[in-house]
Design a protein around this motif. Structure first.
Motif, PDB file in Angstrom:
ATOM      1  N   THR A 121     -20.583  34.370  69.117  1.00  0.00           N
ATOM      2  CA  THR A 121     -19.636  34.790  70.324  1.00  0.00           C
ATOM      3  C   THR A 121     -18.336  33.974  70.303  1.00  0.00           C
ATOM      4  O   THR A 121     -17.485  33.991  71.165  1.00  0.00           O
ATOM      5  CB  THR A 121     -20.609  34.590  71.239  1.00  0.00           C
ATOM      6  OG1 THR A 121     -20.976  32.961  71.462  1.00  0.00           O
ATOM      7  CG2 THR A 121     -21.742  35.280  71.436  1.00  0.00           C
ATOM      8  N   GLY A 122     -18.224  33.009  69.427  1.00  0.00           N
ATOM      9  CA  GLY A 122     -17.002  32.109  69.447  1.00  0.00           C
ATOM     10  C   GLY A 122     -15.748  32.784  69.720  1.00  0.00           C
ATOM     11  O   GLY A 122     -15.807  33.572  70.589  1.00  0.00           O
ATOM     12  N   GLY A 123     -14.609  32.261  68.984  1.00  0.00           N
ATOM     13  CA  GLY A 123     -13.461  32.952  69.411  1.00  0.00           C
ATOM     14  C   GLY A 123     -12.314  31.867  69.399  1.00  0.00           C
ATOM     15  O   GLY A 123     -12.425  30.867  68.565  1.00  0.00           O
TER      16      GLY A 123
ATOM     17  N   ALA B 290     -21.653  32.638  76.797  1.00  0.00           N
ATOM     18  CA  ALA B 290     -22.945  32.816  77.169  1.00  0.00           C
ATOM     19  C   ALA B 290     -23.068  34.319  77.766  1.00  0.00           C
ATOM     20  O   ALA B 290     -23.935  34.876  77.359  1.00  0.00           O
ATOM     21  CB  ALA B 290     -23.267  31.781  78.174  1.00  0.00           C
ATOM     22  N   GLN B 291     -22.065  34.755  78.452  1.00  0.00           N
ATOM     23  CA  GLN B 291     -22.373  35.922  79.271  1.00  0.00           C
ATOM     24  C   GLN B 291     -22.373  37.175  78.281  1.00  0.00           C
ATOM     25  O   GLN B 291     -23.273  38.148  78.276  1.00  0.00           O
ATOM     26  CB  GLN B 291     -21.147  36.051  80.241  1.00  0.00           C
ATOM     27  CG  GLN B 291     -21.220  37.382  81.232  1.00  0.00           C
ATOM     28  CD  GLN B 291     -22.329  37.274  81.870  1.00  0.00           C
ATOM     29  OE1 GLN B 291     -22.891  36.418  82.882  1.00  0.00           O
ATOM     30  NE2 GLN B 291     -23.401  38.255  81.833  1.00  0.00           N
TER      31      GLN B 291
ATOM     32  N   ASP C  26     -28.002  26.454  82.426  1.00  0.00           N
ATOM     33  CA  ASP C  26     -28.330  26.793  83.752  1.00  0.00           C
ATOM     34  C   ASP C  26     -28.228  28.509  83.635  1.00  0.00           C
ATOM     35  O   ASP C  26     -29.060  29.147  83.851  1.00  0.00           O
ATOM     36  CB  ASP C  26     -27.622  26.646  84.744  1.00  0.00           C
ATOM     37  CG  ASP C  26     -27.728  24.966  85.259  1.00  0.00           C
ATOM     38  OD1 ASP C  26     -28.941  24.686  84.923  1.00  0.00           O
ATOM     39  OD2 ASP C  26     -27.191  24.297  85.930  1.00  0.00           O
ATOM     40  N   MET C  27     -26.917  28.937  83.262  1.00  0.00           N
ATOM     41  CA  MET C  27     -26.886  30.439  82.992  1.00  0.00           C
ATOM     42  C   MET C  27     -27.690  31.191  82.112  1.00  0.00           C
ATOM     43  O   MET C  27     -28.272  32.113  82.520  1.00  0.00           O
ATOM     44  CB  MET C  27     -25.601  30.545  82.416  1.00  0.00           C
ATOM     45  CG  MET C  27     -24.393  30.860  83.200  1.00  0.00           C
ATOM     46  SD  MET C  27     -22.927  31.050  82.175  1.00  0.00           S
ATOM     47  CE  MET C  27     -22.711  32.574  81.996  1.00  0.00           C
ATOM     48  N   LEU C  28     -28.083  30.480  80.949  1.00  0.00           N
ATOM     49  CA  LEU C  28     -29.124  31.023  79.827  1.00  0.00           C
ATOM     50  C   LEU C  28     -30.620  30.998  80.843  1.00  0.00           C
ATOM     51  O   LEU C  28     -31.197  32.116  80.491  1.00  0.00           O
ATOM     52  CB  LEU C  28     -28.954  30.040  78.717  1.00  0.00           C
ATOM     53  CG  LEU C  28     -27.893  30.143  77.923  1.00  0.00           C
ATOM     54  CD1 LEU C  28     -27.933  29.263  76.726  1.00  0.00           C
ATOM     55  CD2 LEU C  28     -27.409  31.579  77.557  1.00  0.00           C
ATOM     56  N   ARG C  29     -30.829  29.903  81.422  1.00  0.00           N
ATOM     57  CA  ARG C  29     -32.101  30.001  82.044  1.00  0.00           C
ATOM     58  C   ARG C  29     -32.416  31.069  82.970  1.00  0.00           C
ATOM     59  O   ARG C  29     -33.153  31.716  82.982  1.00  0.00           O
ATOM     60  CB  ARG C  29     -32.558  28.574  82.609  1.00  0.00           C
ATOM     61  CG  ARG C  29     -34.031  28.422  83.317  1.00  0.00           C
ATOM     62  CD  ARG C  29     -34.238  27.082  83.783  1.00  0.00           C
ATOM     63  NE  ARG C  29     -33.443  26.008  83.151  1.00  0.00           N
ATOM     64  CZ  ARG C  29     -32.481  25.324  83.946  1.00  0.00           C
ATOM     65  NH1 ARG C  29     -32.171  25.770  84.916  1.00  0.00           N
ATOM     66  NH2 ARG C  29     -31.742  24.505  83.395  1.00  0.00           N
TER      67      ARG C  29
ATOM     68  N   SER D 110     -15.034  27.353  80.766  1.00  0.00           N
ATOM     69  CA  SER D 110     -15.003  28.857  81.334  1.00  0.00           C
ATOM     70  C   SER D 110     -15.318  29.480  80.103  1.00  0.00           C
ATOM     71  O   SER D 110     -15.859  30.786  80.147  1.00  0.00           O
ATOM     72  CB  SER D 110     -13.749  28.994  82.033  1.00  0.00           C
ATOM     73  OG  SER D 110     -12.784  28.949  81.098  1.00  0.00           O
ATOM     74  N   GLN D 111     -14.674  29.244  79.013  1.00  0.00           N
ATOM     75  CA  GLN D 111     -14.842  29.776  77.867  1.00  0.00           C
ATOM     76  C   GLN D 111     -16.453  29.933  77.314  1.00  0.00           C
ATOM     77  O   GLN D 111     -16.833  31.094  76.741  1.00  0.00           O
ATOM     78  CB  GLN D 111     -14.204  29.227  76.653  1.00  0.00           C
ATOM     79  CG  GLN D 111     -12.560  29.442  76.695  1.00  0.00           C
ATOM     80  CD  GLN D 111     -12.412  30.232  75.666  1.00  0.00           C
ATOM     81  OE1 GLN D 111     -12.648  30.112  74.610  1.00  0.00           O
ATOM     82  NE2 GLN D 111     -11.498  31.131  75.883  1.00  0.00           N
TER      83      GLN D 111
END
Length: 442
Positions: A58-60, A77-78, A106-109, A71-72
């Motif tokens: 997902t890098g970049g 993650a999104q 947190d987002m992943l959880r 934010s990246q």
């Protein structure tokens, strides 16, 4: 058969690329000998024990400042949450646990997607183990010590990844309905096309690039026959940098193409065929899918009696590596030629799973050899013994020869053309494997 998708997420410099390269092995997603397709290595096929999956990086762009990094990482993650079946969250034992790791965890959880937490750069297990335990604090399960550079702990990590695959992801799909992925750059009219086929505004469509929500599978019945359309629209942010938008849409395309039998590449007639179209087409070609190129917004183009001819030539030029693809000029807005689209899908599906008997194949091969002598090198001539079809979707052939090195790309293409002359195979790529057999094996 669709394969599970695994994505790697992590901060810059934790070693994502190294891990990606180790897992990808030699099977790197660059199309060889294919003019017009160069690609960042965004995805690769990985085989572990008896499991096959698609790995996505997902890098970049690697940003400089701390808040941009966060934010990246959230973006990445999104993307992973949207597209992957399992996520590898990579951290770095030497930098320790940092704030950005906790925020992304947190987002992943919250996404409830399976996550494998890997702590990289653990070149010496005894020395670093106490530091690895610190990552339990992220609250997303057991941290697994790995070293991409030294290839330590990779097997255990992959065991943990494949444990999350569900039987449905691994089984051949029982579903007989043809699966059609609609792919293309943002804003070429993918959702409008599906809406038109459905006859209702199911997907959110507006004129802003990047407003469709998520990949949605939609069943469309046409003349009593069900088809499943996979829509890959779905960029959530409008303020992305161009390269990111591209990377994101390519990742979405990979995951949709993986699940499809036929891929419809939608091109904007008012823009013409672009390099990014070629990248997305390259993915479908490499994956051996049935391919239809739908030139949308055809009603908006000023036409003379030569326009279709000129347009077709231009597409054939840019997408020279897939001269077999079917081309159709449509308008999602007016519904122009949409019935023809279903006819074409049926033809391509039939060709994609067509089997040719060995006897007939060998007659074609013998005739082809008689018409054009196989190449020779230093006095040694290529001999073709035998040819057979080993699988479908895409049709795949094995040719037995005396010396693989003598089979030039151009002669293989000549044989492919002869097979196409006899059976059509419109809309589908053909795969060839060349195997050696010594004279005495005959």
């Amino acid at each position: 058969m669709s394969k599970p998708v695994v994505a790697i997420v992590g901060r810059p410099n934790v070693g994502k690329s190294t891990l990606f390269n180790v897992l990808a092995g030699d099977n790197i997603a660059i199309v060889k000998d294919t003019p017009g397709v160069t690609r960042d290595r965004i995805y690769a096929d990985v085989n572990w024990l008896d499991y096959h999956f698609t790995l996505i990086d997902t890098g970049g762009i690697e940003p400089e400042s701390k808040d941009i990094i966060l934010s990246q990482m959230r973006e990445q993650a999104q993307i992973a949450i949207d597209t992957a079946d399992v996520i590898i969250f990579l951290t770095d034992v030497r930098q320790g646990l940092v704030d950005a790791d906790a925020k992304v965890a947190d987002m992943l959880r919250r996404s409830h997607k399976p996550v494998v937490l890997a702590v990289n750069k653990v070149d010496n297990f005894d020395k670093f183990l106490p530091d690895v335990y610190e990552f339990y604090n992220l609250g997303i399960g057991e941290p697994m010590p790995v070293s991409g550079a030294s290839r330590l702990g990779i097997g255990d990590m992959l065991d943990a990844v494949v444990e999350h695959f569900t039987p449905e992801q691994l089984e051949q799909e029982e579903d007989e309905r043809p699966r059609i992925a609609i792919v293309g750059k943002p804003n070429v009219g993918k959702s409008s096309l599906i809406n038109k086929l459905l006859g209702e505004k199911r997907l959110l469509v507006s004129d802003i690039a990047g407003t469709t929500r998520d990949a949605v599978d939609t069943e469309v019945t046409w003349e009593g026959k069900p088809y499943v359309f996979i829509d890959t629209a779905g960029l959530r942010r409008k303020n992305k940098i161009k390269e990111e938008l591209e990377r994101y849409s390519i990742i979405r395309a990979v995951t949709a193409v993986e699940r499809a039998d036929v891929v419809i590449l939608v091109i904007d007639a008012t823009e013409g065929v672009t390099e990014q179209d070629a990248k997305i087409a390259g993915i479908a070609h490499e994956r051996g899918k049935g391919i239809i190129i739908a030139v949308n917004k055809w009603d908006a183009v000023e036409k003379t009696d030569k326009t279709i001819y000129e347009y077709t030539n231009r597409i054939r030029e840019v997408l020279a590596f897939m001269s077999y693809a079917e081309i159709l000029f449509i308008s999602a807005q007016t519904g122009q030629r949409l019935p023809k689209l279903f006819e074409m899908i049926d033809v391509v599906i039939e060709n994609h799973s067509l089997r040719v008997s060995t006897g007939v194949l060998n007659e074609i091969m013998t005739e082809a050899v008689a018409l054009q002598q196989p190449p020779s090198d230093k006095g040694k001539r290529l001999k073709l013994y035998y040819m057979t079809q080993v699988s479908v979707k895409p049709p795949t052939f094995v040719i037995f020869v005396n010396d693989k090195e003598l089979m030039h790309f151009s002669y293989q293409r000549y044989l492919e053309n002869k097979i196409r002359e006899a059976f059509g195979f419109r809309g589908t790529s053909l795969k060839f494997f060349i195997r050696e057999r010594k004279e005495k094996d005959q």
